[in-house]
Design a protein around this motif. Structure first.
Motif: not given
Length: 819
Positions: A655, A664, A666
């Motif tokens: 993340v 990511r 998220e």
């Protein structure tokens, strides 16, 4: 030219001529086509000025405007439009036609090294300001290049990492400013980002560059790569990348001609790319510009005035226990590492050689006189040892071993270099050479000194023939020079005050990862310790008011390197605590490119966030401190209590900062204040927050929702009154909540705002208009924007945490909006 005439022109070009204008001729220009009278297009870096065609170090002087986050803090569409128009003048002074700006990536984290260059954590605030910037710039026939498209919200492995972002988050957060710049402001340029988006480099991302940008948004400008940010021939051309930068070409030229002959790229595709380039050249006048290239250092009085005014309008007053503005103050202690050093800009491609730099000390001296001011540095806050300045002889060698006779001998005024493009008047290969610099350093203090060097290449530093700092033998890639350089290597040497020492610096190039550059910087510092903090406390105790100037600088807030956290570097927190303990009337002036933790907040009387406000920094700060100007800024980014409160805090390193080539997103749409709302985290200072030197009241909220059912539009009206004794400015903010949604939506989202300046006792009726998109979310299943049936709450106030007025609107049907 008309579109028909441009099409006739592109059809008159040979394939080779069409291909020639799809890549740079050099670092800052696109080649001319003399046979057809097509001129040369020139570009220059921005966004807080126009550097021109020189290196990041030195070069022709330029005006330094407030950085992006400072403009974001103004919340002033009119002011940013004015700055855009002024920057057009600056671009013209540098003989260019196109500014590589604005930067509109979202403040996803609080540690992105490039947050200073971007406007905000919020897409609507960013979009409104970016559109104004583009309109102001292009109104003077200078092309904007909105960047970086898209998903470049971190500087860690930025040239290779894949930003994993779902389509809804892209549409609702990260693409909004680009979309507005295309559809409303009509930007003529878009720059693709270095990173990959969901596994594909953005420079060859067909969905991003063609499906969304051209087909859905109707874009007719050019898409250029970031410098060295394209990696293929057929893939980039077919996906929609018009221009590969910089030159000389790596993947176009003969390779592209061959790709057409082989059928991997169709001739009409090349024609389309070339037509886009000709259209841009026509819009900016480059098509017929045959003037000799020249750069001027135009120091315009009207730009000085604008920069000073904008700096004050960007300053955010975070706390004030009746100590500001300074009125009738006696002796003032001016303390801190940023007091006598003008921190005017961030680092990286946005930096330039400013006409001048006004420090806070100089600004206060001009405003109050030196007699009532005392000074103590207290501590340092540099990331690298202070740059070694002085005259250096430079011997350049046409090899990487410092051997043989020099190919060229020159001079320079300090111990740093940023070589990119031509080096040593073209007498050495810019990617394969070595250099030896010789100069001297006279110590001002006796004792242990720190000698630091960081380099994109191999480097060694000798003091009187002794190797002190070695960034050659065990060179390791670090976070300097756009991730092409090593972290600083520091050695220690004992020096005597007043004695002169011979300094020798040896440098050699090495293979580069992405950016073809060679660079180094050498500094020598004398550490400040407990005595310096104690002296600052003593000076503060003897004054009526103490002002502590702390923060970071362009070494920390810089392209190519994220921050490791938001604790102030060095011993600055200790300094503030010591000064506040000695004088309860302590004012802290922060200069950073984003939030910092403030463990001393309860102990100081006032806090002013001044950002990096450009070359008039000290004057703008002094104007606010003395009350000559109102602190006109409001936070464009939430300030958390601690780093772990911010949206990218996660146990999963993918993340942030990323893992195995992926980062990511998220948190999805829950970035910025949306994150703090969702998780019930109280920030240190909320988004949109800022104090005034006067007081305001909001009343008489009224909503006209007569067209809401039909087309989704609503107008909100509110009365703003200045209830204080001074003129002041207030930013009125309107947030929308979807009360019952079919998917997880933020608790509230900024959808409109207005900034007003009122005299004491004055009131004004403000209208805030919302279109259907203000109520919509993006449905990935429907592939449209949807306004669902049901109730929506409208909240009005002066920050995301202070929204005293509210009303509801309702609709009975679902409204589907096109992309």
């Amino acid at each position: 030219m008309t579109e028909t005439e441009l099409e006739d022109l592109v059809d008159a070009m040979t394939l080779e001529e069409q291909v020639s204008i799809l890549s740079g001729e050099d670092f800052w220009s696109v080649p001319a086509v003399p046979r057809l009278g097509v001129g040369k297009l020139r570009v220059t870096d921005g966004p807080n000025g126009a550097r021109g065609g020189g290196s990041l170090i030195g070069g022709v002087k330029s005006a330094s405007f407030p950085v992006g986050i400072a403009l974001g803090a103004t919340w002033s569409v009119a002011l940013v439009g004015e700055i855009g128009a002024a920057l057009a003048d600056e671009v013209k002074s540098k003989g260019a036609h196109m500014l590589l700006a604005p930067t509109v990536n979202i403040h996803r984290s609080v540690t992105n090294g490039r947050n200073f260059e971007c406007y905000s954590e919020d897409p609507i605030l960013t979009a409104e300001l970016a559109s104004a910037y583009v309109t102001g710039l292009q109104g003077q026939w200078i092309a904007a290049t909105i960047k970086h498209f898209a998903g470049n919200e971190s500087e860690i492995e930025r040239t290779t990492i894949s930003s994993e972002i779902d389509e809804r988050s892209l549409r609702e957060i990260y693409l909004v400013a680009f979309e507005r710049a295309v559809k409303v402001a009509g930007t003529w340029g878009v720059m693709s980002s270095y990173n990959k988006l969901n596994g594909t480099y953005t420079s060859e991302h067909n969905w991003l560059l063609t499906t969304v940008l051209r087909n859905e948004w109707g874009y007719d400008g050019i898409v250029m790569s970031d410098w060295f940010g394209s990696h293929s021939t057929a893939e980039t051309v077919n996906a929609g990348l018009d221009l590969e930068m910089p030159g000389r070409t790596r993947d176009r030229g003969d390779k592209l001609v061959a790709a057409v002959r082989e059928g991997t790229v169709k001739a009409p595709t090349v024609r389309e790319r070339a037509l886009n380039m000709l259209r841009l050249m026509d819009r900016t006048g480059a098509l017929t510009d045959t003037r000799p290239f020249a750069e001027r250092a135009d120091d315009r009085p009207e730009h000085r005035s604008l920069i000073r005014r904008a700096g004050a309008e960007a300053a955010v007053l975070l706390k004030n226990n009746n100590v500001l503005p300074l009125t009738g103050a006696g002796k003032i202690a001016v303390i801190g590492p940023n007091a006598r050093i003008a921190q005017i800009m961030g680092g990286g491609s946005a930096q330039l050689n400013a006409h001048y730099r006004v420090s806070p000390w100089e600004g206060l001296v001009a405003a109050l006189g030196e007699a009532q001011l005392t000074h103590a540095p207290g501590c340092t806050n540099h990331r690298f040892e202070p740059l070694l300045k002085g005259q250096f002889k430079v011997e350049y060698f046409a090899n990487e071993t410092l051997s043989g006779e020099p190919a060229h001998v020159g001079e320079q005024e300090d111990a740093q270099a940023f070589w990119i493009g031509e080096v040593a008047e073209g007498k050495v290969d810019p990617l394969q050479f070595s250099a030896r610099l010789t100069g001297s350093y006279t110590a001002k203090e006796s004792g242990e000194h720190r000698v630091g060097v960081h380099s994109a290449g191999f480097a060694k530093v000798y003091v009187d023939g002794r190797l002190v700092a070695d960034a050659w033998t065990n060179w390791t890639k670090g976070r300097t020079f756009f991730e092409e350089g090593c972290d600083e290597v520091v050695g220690v040497v004992v020096l005597e005050a007043g004695r002169s020492y011979e300094i020798t610096i040896e440098f050699a190039t090495k293979d580069f990862a992405t950016l073809g550059l060679a660079a180094f910087a050498v500094g020598i510092g004398f550490p400040l310790g407990d005595k310096a903090i104690a002296e600052a406390a003593r000076v503060a105790a003897e004054a009526e008011i103490a002002i502590v100037f702390i923060g970071r600088n362009g070494e920390w807030d810089t392209e190519g390197s994220d921050l490791s956290g938001i604790v102030l570097p060095g011993r600055q927190n200790e300094l503030v605590a010591a000064v506040a303990g000695a004088n309860p009337r302590t004012i802290v002036v922060l200069q950073t490119g984003g939030p910092v933790e403030m463990p001393w907040l309860d102990d100081v009387a006032a806090v002013l966030q001044a950002w990096y406000p450009g070359q008039e920094a000290g004057n703008a700060i002094a104007d606010v401190l003395t009350g000559a100007a109102e602190p006109g800024g409001r936070l464009p980014q939430t300030f958390p209590v601690k780093w772990t409160d911010n949206p990218t805090n996660s146990q999963d390193v993918e993340v942030y900062p990323g893992l195995d080539g992926k980062v990511r997103y998220e948190e999805g749409v829950f970035v910025g204040y949306r994150h703090y709302d969702k998780h019930g985290i109280a920030p240190l200072f909320p988004f949109g927050y800022g104090l005034s030197y006067t007081s305001f009241a909001l009343s008489d909220l009224a909503v006209d929702d007569g067209q809401f059912e039909a087309d989704g539009s609503v107008t909100v009206s509110v009365t703003l009154a200045n209830t204080g004794e001074r003129p002041g400015v207030c930013v009125v903010q309107l947030y929308v909540t979807d009360d019952i949604a079919s998917l997880d939506r933020p608790h509230k989202e900024l959808k409109a705002f207005a900034k007003a300046s009122l005299k004491p006792g004055e009131s004004r009726r403000l209208d805030l208009r919302l279109d259907a998109r203000a109520f919509a979310f993006y449905s990935t299943s429907a592939r449209h924007w949807l306004v669902e049936a049901g109730d929506f709450t409208l909240r009005v106030g002066t920050s995301s945490a202070d929204l005293p007025l509210s009303a509801k609107v309702s609709r009975s049907t679902t409204l589907m909006l096109p992309v």
